[in-house]
Design an enzyme around this catalytic site. Structure first.
Site: not given
Ligand code: BMP
Length: 266
Positions: A38, A93, A97, A214
């Protein structure tokens, strides 16, 4: 149950070429790690790919945050995906429609369908979103995940919504929809082999200031029965450039793979 099968033995349970290739790569590279890249310029994206590419089964992008995105960059990414053997997942994501997502997937400056093997969609508009995306992606051998759950605090994709998402995928069939973004294996009946990809992963539990939460590779793979860990800042956020990222990716690859090996013995 799916959680007791090897990734390799699940290849034959899929007809979609991207799903098959993913499971083959996972087995071959002993990796259930997807790195989420990202960052906002192409040079940085490619530097991270060079660092982590050999450790991952998949690279996840947000193409719409890359300021200098170009078709030449997309070609380069595809070249790397062949050379270093990984799937490209554009985390778009989609949420509109069917008729609109056809154009969003196929056209515009990103032309996602032309380079991304895998993408995802919110089920909120109903099954027409799958019909639309599959009309573009299926002839190209692409695949789709539905977002059945999210990692962020307070999200609305829970309970009945998650169950209905599963139902929608079942009704669409596994030709194009191959799995879910989910926090745990959302197919309690396990009649079919769905791929479960999980973001919100760090080597230690915790979160950020904007609601991200996390869990560890072990929580996700062993306890929640998911297939792929998606890690962003935990890997590309380390200081020390390409080599440091590679070393960090190796830590996650090993943690994810050990949790998987432990799961197979259950
Ligand atoms: P990070 O590990 O830096 O938090 O990044 C997580 C990635 O996963 C981001 O690109 C985010 O858009 C994506 N993501 C998320 O974190 N949670 C979701 O529920 C769905 C995702 O796509």
């Amino acid at each position: 149950p799916t959680t007791l099968k090897t990734y390799g033995s699940r290849v034959s349970l899929h007809s979609n070429p991207t799903a098959k290739r993913l499971l083959e790569i996972m087995e071959r590279k002993q990796s259930n790690l997807c790195v989420s890249i990202d960052v906002t310029n192409t040079a940085e994206v490619l530097e991270i790919v060079r660092g982590v590419g050999s450790k991952v089964c998949m690279v996840k992008t947000h193409a719409d945050i890359i300021s200098d995105f170009s078709s030449a960059f997309a070609d380069e990414l595809v070249r790397f995906s062949k050379e270093l053997d990984f799937i490209i997942f554009e985390d778009r994501k989609f949420a509109d429609i069917g008729n609109t997502v056809v154009h969003q997937y196929q056209s515009g400056p990103l032309a996602i369908a032309s380079w991304a093997h895998l993408t995802n969609a919110h089920p909120i508009p109903g099954p027409g979103i799958i019909t639309g995306l599959s009309s573009v992606g299926l002839p190209l051998g692409r695949a789709l995940l539905l977002l059945g759950e999210m990692s962020s605090k307070g999200n609305l994709a829970t309970g009945e919504y998650t169950k209905k998402t599963m139902q929608m995928a079942k009704e669409a069939g596994r030709e194009f929809v191959v799995g879910f973004i989910a926090m745990s294996r959302v197919d309690p009946e396990e009649e079919e082999d769905w791929l479960m990809l999980t973001p919100g992963v760090g080597l230690v539990q915790g979160g950020d200031k904007m609601g991200q939460q996390y869990r560890t590779p072990r929580d996700v793979i062993l306890d929640s029965g998911c297939d792929v860990i998606i890690v962003g800042r935990g890997i590309y956020g380390v200081k020390g450039g390409k080599d440091a990222m590679e070393a960090e990716a190796e830590k996650y690859r090993r943690a994810g793979w050990e949790a998987y090996e432990e799961r197979l013995k259950r």
